[in-house]
Design an enzyme around this catalytic site. Structure first.
Site, PDB file in Angstrom:
ATOM      1  N   HIS A   1      -5.981   3.030  -4.494  1.00  0.00           N
ATOM      2  CA  HIS A   1      -5.923   3.226  -3.041  1.00  0.00           C
ATOM      3  C   HIS A   1      -6.300   4.661  -2.691  1.00  0.00           C
ATOM      4  O   HIS A   1      -5.809   5.211  -1.712  1.00  0.00           O
ATOM      5  CB  HIS A   1      -4.512   2.890  -2.532  1.00  0.00           C
ATOM      6  CG  HIS A   1      -4.414   2.666  -1.050  1.00  0.00           C
ATOM      7  ND1 HIS A   1      -5.368   1.980  -0.331  1.00  0.00           N
ATOM      8  CD2 HIS A   1      -3.468   3.042  -0.144  1.00  0.00           C
ATOM      9  CE1 HIS A   1      -5.007   1.931   0.943  1.00  0.00           C
ATOM     10  NE2 HIS A   1      -3.868   2.577   1.075  1.00  0.00           N
TER      11      HIS A   1
ATOM     12  N   HIS B   1      -5.456   9.685  -0.044  1.00  0.00           N
ATOM     13  CA  HIS B   1      -5.241   8.905   1.187  1.00  0.00           C
ATOM     14  C   HIS B   1      -5.343   9.820   2.414  1.00  0.00           C
ATOM     15  O   HIS B   1      -4.594   9.699   3.380  1.00  0.00           O
ATOM     16  CB  HIS B   1      -3.891   8.205   1.175  1.00  0.00           C
ATOM     17  CG  HIS B   1      -3.812   7.015   2.106  1.00  0.00           C
ATOM     18  ND1 HIS B   1      -3.724   7.134   3.477  1.00  0.00           N
ATOM     19  CD2 HIS B   1      -3.804   5.692   1.853  1.00  0.00           C
ATOM     20  CE1 HIS B   1      -3.654   5.931   4.022  1.00  0.00           C
ATOM     21  NE2 HIS B   1      -3.718   5.037   3.051  1.00  0.00           N
TER      22      HIS B   1
ATOM     23  N   HIS C   1       3.809  -2.234   3.194  1.00  0.00           N
ATOM     24  CA  HIS C   1       3.884  -0.914   2.583  1.00  0.00           C
ATOM     25  C   HIS C   1       5.223  -0.762   1.847  1.00  0.00           C
ATOM     26  O   HIS C   1       6.247  -1.226   2.359  1.00  0.00           O
ATOM     27  CB  HIS C   1       3.749   0.193   3.630  1.00  0.00           C
ATOM     28  CG  HIS C   1       2.397   0.233   4.281  1.00  0.00           C
ATOM     29  ND1 HIS C   1       2.051  -0.620   5.299  1.00  0.00           N
ATOM     30  CD2 HIS C   1       1.314   1.023   4.044  1.00  0.00           C
ATOM     31  CE1 HIS C   1       0.794  -0.362   5.673  1.00  0.00           C
ATOM     32  NE2 HIS C   1       0.337   0.622   4.918  1.00  0.00           N
TER      33      HIS C   1
ATOM     34  N   ASP D   1       0.817  -1.214   0.000  1.00  0.00           N
ATOM     35  CA  ASP D   1       0.000   0.000   0.000  1.00  0.00           C
ATOM     36  C   ASP D   1       0.853   1.267   0.000  1.00  0.00           C
ATOM     37  O   ASP D   1       1.987   1.265   0.474  1.00  0.00           O
ATOM     38  CB  ASP D   1      -0.892   0.039   1.242  1.00  0.00           C
ATOM     39  CG  ASP D   1      -2.080  -0.899   1.139  1.00  0.00           C
ATOM     40  OD1 ASP D   1      -2.138  -1.693   0.180  1.00  0.00           O
ATOM     41  OD2 ASP D   1      -2.946  -0.852   2.038  1.00  0.00           O
ATOM     42  N   ASP D   2       0.268   2.338  -0.514  1.00  0.00           N
ATOM     43  CA  ASP D   2       0.720   3.722  -0.351  1.00  0.00           C
ATOM     44  C   ASP D   2       1.779   4.197  -1.334  1.00  0.00           C
ATOM     45  O   ASP D   2       2.188   5.352  -1.273  1.00  0.00           O
ATOM     46  CB  ASP D   2       1.220   3.989   1.081  1.00  0.00           C
ATOM     47  CG  ASP D   2       0.113   3.870   2.115  1.00  0.00           C
ATOM     48  OD1 ASP D   2      -1.040   3.599   1.721  1.00  0.00           O
ATOM     49  OD2 ASP D   2       0.390   4.033   3.314  1.00  0.00           O
TER      50      ASP D   2
ATOM     51  N   TYR E   1      -6.612   2.922   5.123  1.00  0.00           N
ATOM     52  CA  TYR E   1      -6.678   2.425   6.500  1.00  0.00           C
ATOM     53  C   TYR E   1      -7.585   1.204   6.643  1.00  0.00           C
ATOM     54  O   TYR E   1      -7.808   0.720   7.754  1.00  0.00           O
ATOM     55  CB  TYR E   1      -7.147   3.526   7.465  1.00  0.00           C
ATOM     56  CG  TYR E   1      -6.431   4.830   7.280  1.00  0.00           C
ATOM     57  CD1 TYR E   1      -5.096   4.982   7.660  1.00  0.00           C
ATOM     58  CD2 TYR E   1      -7.072   5.926   6.695  1.00  0.00           C
ATOM     59  CE1 TYR E   1      -4.425   6.182   7.468  1.00  0.00           C
ATOM     60  CE2 TYR E   1      -6.410   7.133   6.498  1.00  0.00           C
ATOM     61  CZ  TYR E   1      -5.081   7.254   6.889  1.00  0.00           C
ATOM     62  OH  TYR E   1      -4.421   8.434   6.689  1.00  0.00           O
TER      63      TYR E   1
END
Length: 258
Positions: free
Chosen positions: A125, A129, A220, A75-76, A167
């Site tokens: 995503h 964010h 991540h 993620d991210d 999240y």
């Protein structure tokens, strides 16, 4: 099934029943507050736990998988650390899925291109964010998803099917937005916690403790500690005859649509 709709109907009915009873016999006001507090607590828990399917159906693992197959997700990104992640995945012949933030795609388009060219999957995503994403209304969420899809589709040339909420929190607004965009929600059942701690031993032990066939691991691609843990984890998987496969193969779902 415990869902937002079912819980809401139950508590509305319960409060109406108590209200009617109160017409005939005095009921302590605190009893009303207790019911409402429990209702709020269930909503908070269901919203925060993506595997609860409280607001939306989320694919968090494949419970029917009997072979030692798992999927890795990141993620991210994309970020500069994504390049190190890609090198490790290539070294251990593993494929992964990257859930990308729109604003980071704009910053590192060349890294996203490398992710896709090396055979990995990408998903949505959100664009920002934002820590306030859970409070956005349906239109704002829809806008973020579409904006990020447009950025991703410049590289995939295909419609993005997978979405992972920031999240892992879901809400009624997210549910309504997904009805518009048509994304499938991808969750996880093995959370590394590398987004909250840099303690490599803790992160690694947590993943090893929860590893099982059909699992989806959340990591991540945004920090050195995650890269270092990833190599240790890939070594563990290799030593224990686990195979890292794509989300598509593990869940029998398509990441992209024509």
């Amino acid at each position: 099934m415990i869902t937002h709709k079912n819980i809401s109907l139950f508590f509305i009915f319960l409060l109406l029943l108590i209200f009617l009873l109160n017409l005939y016999t005095a009921i302590n006001l605190w009893f009303f507050f207790a019911i409402i507090f429990i209702w709020i607590g269930i909503n908070a828990f269901g919203s925060a736990r993506i595997s609860s399917n409280y607001h939306v159906k989320a694919f968090c693992n494949n419970p029917l998988e009997t072979e030692k197959k798992i999927a890795l997700t990141f993620d991210d990104g994309p970020s500069i650390y994504t390049l190190e992640v890609l090198e490790l995945l290539k070294k251990y012949n593993a494929k992964a899925s990257f859930f990308c933030i729109g604003k980071n795609i704009e910053t590192h388009p060349e890294i996203l291109q490398k992710v896709i060219s090396e055979g990995h999957l990408v998903g949505n995503h959100s664009y920002s964010h934002s820590k306030f994403f859970d409070f956005y209304n349906e239109d704002k969420i829809t806008e973020e998803l579409r904006k990020t899809d447009e950025l991703l589709e410049k590289f995939t040339s295909k419609k993005i099917n997978f979405f992972r909420p920031p999240y892992g929190v879901t809400t009624p607004s997210i549910r309504r937005a997904l009805k518009v965009t048509g994304h499938q929600v991808i969750g996880w059942n093995i959370r590394s916690l590398d987004g909250g701690t840099k303690n490599q031993e803790l992160i690694l032990n947590r993943m090893i403790k929860h590893i099982s066939p059909g699992g989806i691991v959340l990591l991540h691609d945004t920090g050195t500690h995650s890269v270092l843990v990833l190599e240790q984890f890939l070594q563990f998987l290799q030593q224990n005859n686990y195979q890292v496969v794509s989300i598509e193969e593990l869940l029998n779902l398509k990441a992209y649509a024509n």
